[in-house]
Motif scaffolding. Sequence first.
Motif, PDB file in Angstrom:
ATOM      1  N   GLU A  77      87.163 -16.291  -2.554  1.00 27.53           N
ATOM      2  CA  GLU A  77      85.834 -15.708  -2.361  1.00 27.53           C
ATOM      3  C   GLU A  77      84.745 -16.707  -2.720  1.00 27.53           C
ATOM      4  OE1 GLU A  77      85.048 -12.838  -1.058  1.00 27.53           O
ATOM      5  OE2 GLU A  77      87.103 -12.151  -0.762  1.00 27.53           O
ATOM      6  N   LEU A  78      84.939 -17.465  -3.775  1.00 26.62           N
ATOM      7  CA  LEU A  78      83.936 -18.452  -4.167  1.00 26.62           C
ATOM      8  C   LEU A  78      83.822 -19.554  -3.128  1.00 26.62           C
ATOM      9  CD1 LEU A  78      81.930 -19.492  -6.253  1.00 26.62           C
ATOM     10  CD2 LEU A  78      83.820 -20.652  -7.413  1.00 26.62           C
ATOM     11  N   ARG A  79      84.926 -19.965  -2.539  1.00 31.75           N
ATOM     12  CA  ARG A  79      84.878 -20.998  -1.503  1.00 31.75           C
ATOM     13  C   ARG A  79      84.063 -20.528  -0.311  1.00 31.75           C
ATOM     14  NH1 ARG A  79      90.401 -23.860   0.025  1.00 31.75           N
ATOM     15  NH2 ARG A  79      88.882 -24.991   1.281  1.00 31.75           N
ATOM     16  N   ARG A  80      84.176 -19.242   0.023  1.00 34.00           N
ATOM     17  CA  ARG A  80      83.389 -18.713   1.137  1.00 34.00           C
ATOM     18  C   ARG A  80      81.897 -18.721   0.814  1.00 34.00           C
ATOM     19  NH1 ARG A  80      88.279 -16.019   2.585  1.00 34.00           N
ATOM     20  NH2 ARG A  80      88.276 -14.605   0.792  1.00 34.00           N
ATOM     21  N   VAL A  81      81.555 -18.592  -0.451  1.00 31.38           N
ATOM     22  CA  VAL A  81      80.138 -18.649  -0.843  1.00 31.38           C
ATOM     23  C   VAL A  81      79.628 -20.082  -0.811  1.00 31.38           C
ATOM     24  CG1 VAL A  81      78.509 -18.199  -2.713  1.00 31.38           C
ATOM     25  CG2 VAL A  81      80.345 -16.570  -2.247  1.00 31.38           C
ATOM     26  N   LEU A  82      80.408 -21.005  -1.372  1.00 32.87           N
ATOM     27  CA  LEU A  82      79.979 -22.397  -1.425  1.00 32.87           C
ATOM     28  C   LEU A  82      80.083 -23.097  -0.074  1.00 32.87           C
ATOM     29  CD1 LEU A  82      81.499 -23.500  -4.857  1.00 32.87           C
ATOM     30  CD2 LEU A  82      79.178 -22.741  -4.344  1.00 32.87           C
ATOM     31  N   PHE A  83      80.715 -22.456   0.905  1.00 28.44           N
ATOM     32  CA  PHE A  83      80.745 -23.017   2.254  1.00 28.44           C
ATOM     33  C   PHE A  83      79.326 -23.195   2.793  1.00 28.44           C
ATOM     34  CE2 PHE A  83      80.424 -21.923   6.789  1.00 28.44           C
ATOM     35  CZ  PHE A  83      81.109 -22.987   7.354  1.00 28.44           C
ATOM     36  N   HIS A  84      78.394 -22.328   2.350  1.00 24.10           N
ATOM     37  CA  HIS A  84      77.012 -22.438   2.820  1.00 24.10           C
ATOM     38  C   HIS A  84      76.380 -23.755   2.381  1.00 24.10           C
ATOM     39  CE1 HIS A  84      76.634 -18.247   4.310  1.00 24.10           C
ATOM     40  NE2 HIS A  84      77.518 -17.989   3.371  1.00 24.10           N
ATOM     41  N   LEU A  85      76.877 -24.343   1.302  1.00 25.05           N
ATOM     42  CA  LEU A  85      76.336 -25.630   0.876  1.00 25.05           C
ATOM     43  C   LEU A  85      76.638 -26.709   1.903  1.00 25.05           C
ATOM     44  CD1 LEU A  85      74.831 -27.124  -1.307  1.00 25.05           C
ATOM     45  CD2 LEU A  85      76.979 -27.439  -2.541  1.00 25.05           C
ATOM     46  N   ASP A  86      77.798 -26.648   2.536  1.00 23.84           N
ATOM     47  CA  ASP A  86      78.108 -27.597   3.604  1.00 23.84           C
ATOM     48  C   ASP A  86      77.143 -27.440   4.773  1.00 23.84           C
ATOM     49  OD1 ASP A  86      80.146 -28.782   2.261  1.00 23.84           O
ATOM     50  OD2 ASP A  86      81.757 -27.685   3.258  1.00 23.84           O
ATOM     51  N   GLU A  87      76.718 -26.228   5.056  1.00 20.17           N
ATOM     52  CA  GLU A  87      75.745 -26.007   6.120  1.00 20.17           C
ATOM     53  C   GLU A  87      74.420 -26.702   5.805  1.00 20.17           C
ATOM     54  OE1 GLU A  87      76.026 -24.459   9.016  1.00 20.17           O
ATOM     55  OE2 GLU A  87      78.164 -24.012   8.732  1.00 20.17           O
ATOM     56  N   HIS A  88      73.993 -26.637   4.550  1.00 18.53           N
ATOM     57  CA  HIS A  88      72.754 -27.322   4.160  1.00 18.53           C
ATOM     58  C   HIS A  88      72.905 -28.838   4.242  1.00 18.53           C
ATOM     59  CE1 HIS A  88      70.546 -23.746   2.798  1.00 18.53           C
ATOM     60  NE2 HIS A  88      71.691 -23.313   2.302  1.00 18.53           N
ATOM     61  N   ILE A  89      74.077 -29.360   3.889  1.00 23.24           N
ATOM     62  CA  ILE A  89      74.314 -30.805   3.980  1.00 23.24           C
ATOM     63  C   ILE A  89      74.311 -31.247   5.438  1.00 23.24           C
ATOM     64  CG2 ILE A  89      75.955 -32.643   3.464  1.00 23.24           C
ATOM     65  CD1 ILE A  89      76.913 -30.973   1.084  1.00 23.24           C
ATOM     66  N   ILE A  90      74.863 -30.448   6.324  1.00 14.94           N
ATOM     67  CA  ILE A  90      74.857 -30.776   7.755  1.00 14.94           C
ATOM     68  C   ILE A  90      73.427 -30.831   8.291  1.00 14.94           C
ATOM     69  CG2 ILE A  90      75.468 -29.861  10.035  1.00 14.94           C
ATOM     70  CD1 ILE A  90      78.075 -28.859   8.775  1.00 14.94           C
ATOM     71  N   ARG A  91      72.601 -29.874   7.913  1.00 17.42           N
ATOM     72  CA  ARG A  91      71.199 -29.911   8.364  1.00 17.42           C
ATOM     73  C   ARG A  91      70.467 -31.110   7.790  1.00 17.42           C
ATOM     74  NH1 ARG A  91      71.618 -24.124   8.154  1.00 17.42           N
ATOM     75  NH2 ARG A  91      70.924 -24.038   5.980  1.00 17.42           N
ATOM     76  N   TRP A  92      70.805 -31.506   6.554  1.00 13.46           N
ATOM     77  CA  TRP A  92      70.211 -32.715   5.981  1.00 13.46           C
ATOM     78  C   TRP A  92      70.592 -33.944   6.801  1.00 13.46           C
ATOM     79  CZ3 TRP A  92      73.120 -36.789   4.022  1.00 13.46           C
ATOM     80  CH2 TRP A  92      72.402 -37.807   3.373  1.00 13.46           C
ATOM     81  N   ALA A  93      71.857 -34.062   7.181  1.00 11.14           N
ATOM     82  CA  ALA A  93      72.307 -35.206   7.972  1.00 11.14           C
ATOM     83  C   ALA A  93      71.661 -35.214   9.348  1.00 11.14           C
ATOM     84  CB  ALA A  93      73.838 -35.180   8.093  1.00 11.14           C
ATOM     85  N   GLN A  94      71.452 -34.060   9.955  1.00 12.54           N
ATOM     86  CA  GLN A  94      70.817 -33.998  11.271  1.00 12.54           C
ATOM     87  C   GLN A  94      69.385 -34.534  11.237  1.00 12.54           C
ATOM     88  OE1 GLN A  94      72.161 -29.695  11.979  1.00 12.54           O
ATOM     89  NE2 GLN A  94      72.003 -30.486  14.056  1.00 12.54           N
ATOM     90  N   ARG A  95      68.671 -34.256  10.160  1.00 10.36           N
ATOM     91  CA  ARG A  95      67.283 -34.699  10.060  1.00 10.36           C
ATOM     92  C   ARG A  95      67.181 -36.160   9.592  1.00 10.36           C
ATOM     93  NH1 ARG A  95      63.330 -30.300   7.442  1.00 10.36           N
ATOM     94  NH2 ARG A  95      61.897 -31.875   8.256  1.00 10.36           N
ATOM     95  N   LYS A  96      68.178 -36.657   8.884  1.00  5.28           N
ATOM     96  CA  LYS A  96      68.098 -38.015   8.346  1.00  5.28           C
ATOM     97  C   LYS A  96      68.560 -39.058   9.355  1.00  5.28           C
ATOM     98  CE  LYS A  96      69.522 -40.856   4.408  1.00  5.28           C
ATOM     99  NZ  LYS A  96      68.133 -41.248   4.043  1.00  5.28           N
ATOM    100  N   TYR A  97      69.607 -38.762  10.104  1.00  2.87           N
ATOM    101  CA  TYR A  97      70.184 -39.742  11.015  1.00  2.87           C
ATOM    102  C   TYR A  97      69.970 -39.289  12.463  1.00  2.87           C
ATOM    103  CZ  TYR A  97      72.584 -41.035   6.697  1.00  2.87           C
ATOM    104  OH  TYR A  97      72.879 -41.387   5.409  1.00  2.87           O
ATOM    105  N   LYS A  98      69.424 -40.189  13.257  1.00  2.91           N
ATOM    106  CA  LYS A  98      69.147 -39.858  14.658  1.00  2.91           C
ATOM    107  C   LYS A  98      70.424 -39.619  15.458  1.00  2.91           C
ATOM    108  CE  LYS A  98      64.729 -42.326  15.020  1.00  2.91           C
ATOM    109  NZ  LYS A  98      63.967 -43.375  15.746  1.00  2.91           N
ATOM    110  N   LYS A  99      71.480 -40.364  15.138  1.00  2.51           N
ATOM    111  CA  LYS A  99      72.722 -40.219  15.889  1.00  2.51           C
ATOM    112  C   LYS A  99      73.422 -38.877  15.631  1.00  2.51           C
ATOM    113  CE  LYS A  99      73.722 -45.173  16.159  1.00  2.51           C
ATOM    114  NZ  LYS A  99      74.715 -46.237  15.850  1.00  2.51           N
ATOM    115  N   LEU A 100      72.956 -38.159  14.590  1.00  5.57           N
ATOM    116  CA  LEU A 100      73.609 -36.893  14.225  1.00  5.57           C
ATOM    117  C   LEU A 100      72.721 -35.690  14.537  1.00  5.57           C
ATOM    118  CD1 LEU A 100      75.127 -37.915  10.752  1.00  5.57           C
ATOM    119  CD2 LEU A 100      76.190 -38.051  13.020  1.00  5.57           C
TER     120      LEU A 100
END
Length: 470
Positions: free
Chosen positions: A410-433
């Motif tokens: 259950e905790l892993r399913r909650v912390l999975f949202h942190l990966d979503e925030h990291i993905i959005r960070w990478a999309q805004r930081k790197y043009k290729k992503l």
Amino acid sequence: MYGTWEPVAPMLREKFKWRPHKNESTDAEHRGGVTRNSEEGAVMALERRGDIVRFEHKGQPRGGRSPAEQTKPFKITKRQVYEAYKRIKANGGLSDNLYKLWNRLVSGSYHPHPVRRVEIPKGNGSVRPLGIPTVADRIAQMVVKQVIEPELDRCFHPDSYGYRPRKSAHQALAKAKQRCWQRPWVLDMDIKGFFDSIDHELLMRAVDKHVKEKWQRLYIERWLKAPVEHSDGRLEERGKGTPQGGVISPLMANLFLHYVFDVWAEKHWPGIQFERYADDIVCHCVSEGVAKHLKQVLTERFAACGLTLHQGKTKIVYCKSSYYRQDYQETSFDFLGYTFRPRLARSRNGNLMVIFTPAINRKSAKRIRQIMRYWHLSRQQKLDVSALSNGFWSRVQGWINYYGQFGRGELRRVLFHLDEHIIRWAQRKYKKLRRKSRAIRWLRRVRKACPFLFAHWRLRVNDSWTIRAV
């Protein structure tokens, strides 16, 4: 002595010439006190630099107490006050002059200041009132607590876990999990406004029984009767309750419930099984009839002691599982940030089964997701991925340490949202992503290369066979 000072002045000046000695006492031991380092002397305001000091050796007083301490009615040493100061300082509290506080404590002239009322909003729209004592009052309370806590703790029930040394919430959760498998019925109780409803007369009876020193009983009573200062400056006299933000309040609350519930339940209900963490109580019963009768009896008991059970949070729960298959309207309850409920799991031999087990509750999961949104990770464009991880590592690790003890899936399913925030960070930081699919593949490569870069990546479901809630 003074007549022979002038002829031997040069020799004495050379003999007593100041030399730097790191970490040595600046308050000589032969002056009638214990040896202290420079930090303690400055805090205790004992040094008088520039004053003439007579070098008269009178020996150590009997009992190790200075003449000033021997004239005080209460035996409280400066060391006790200084140790209490260090405990409070570690929690963010400071005080300029401990000597004044010590002098008032040992003379009996100490009176606590009004307790500042602070209201903390709760999730259901109500507020939780907290009483915040001054720093000096917190240090004074710590002095008393350090003396009486070891004696009181030996008297407490082994199934009382709240605010006790060598006891933890995880121990209470593990014991509740074990007993839910043994007895299928649970009475989940919560006391309404507990800290504000403690009867002073009943509490002082318990204090008088266990606390033998007069000065300790005197100051405990004064802390209980200290007025409350509201945000508008208005003072309110208090006839019951103890401030929830006080240092000694949890100890007094445990002592009060020890006689109101723990001792009484063992005497009038032999063989009862329960876990109590402050005012959160879970009782285990063998049948629904026993649980209903226990609820009625305890409601009357608490009412006789000035307490009221919270009707919305007090309920009877059936611990449904593969072994207990009866249908009942209530099959889950919350305890210490976890939800106990039936969950579909896979046993070690691969068979599916339903077990009654704890995992992080919805309220705590929602709060974690709100905190992650508040971080605004996608805006941290100046940071690289390593610095981004360091920014919230300790916070995420704290969640794992507490909520990861049971139901890690259950905790892993909650912390999975942190990966979503990291993905959005990478999309805004790197043009290729810019495309989300590329950012997801990039994060997978990073995780494969550095599996311990982020704290929640270290979370593994080793012992948990839980698949989902049912």
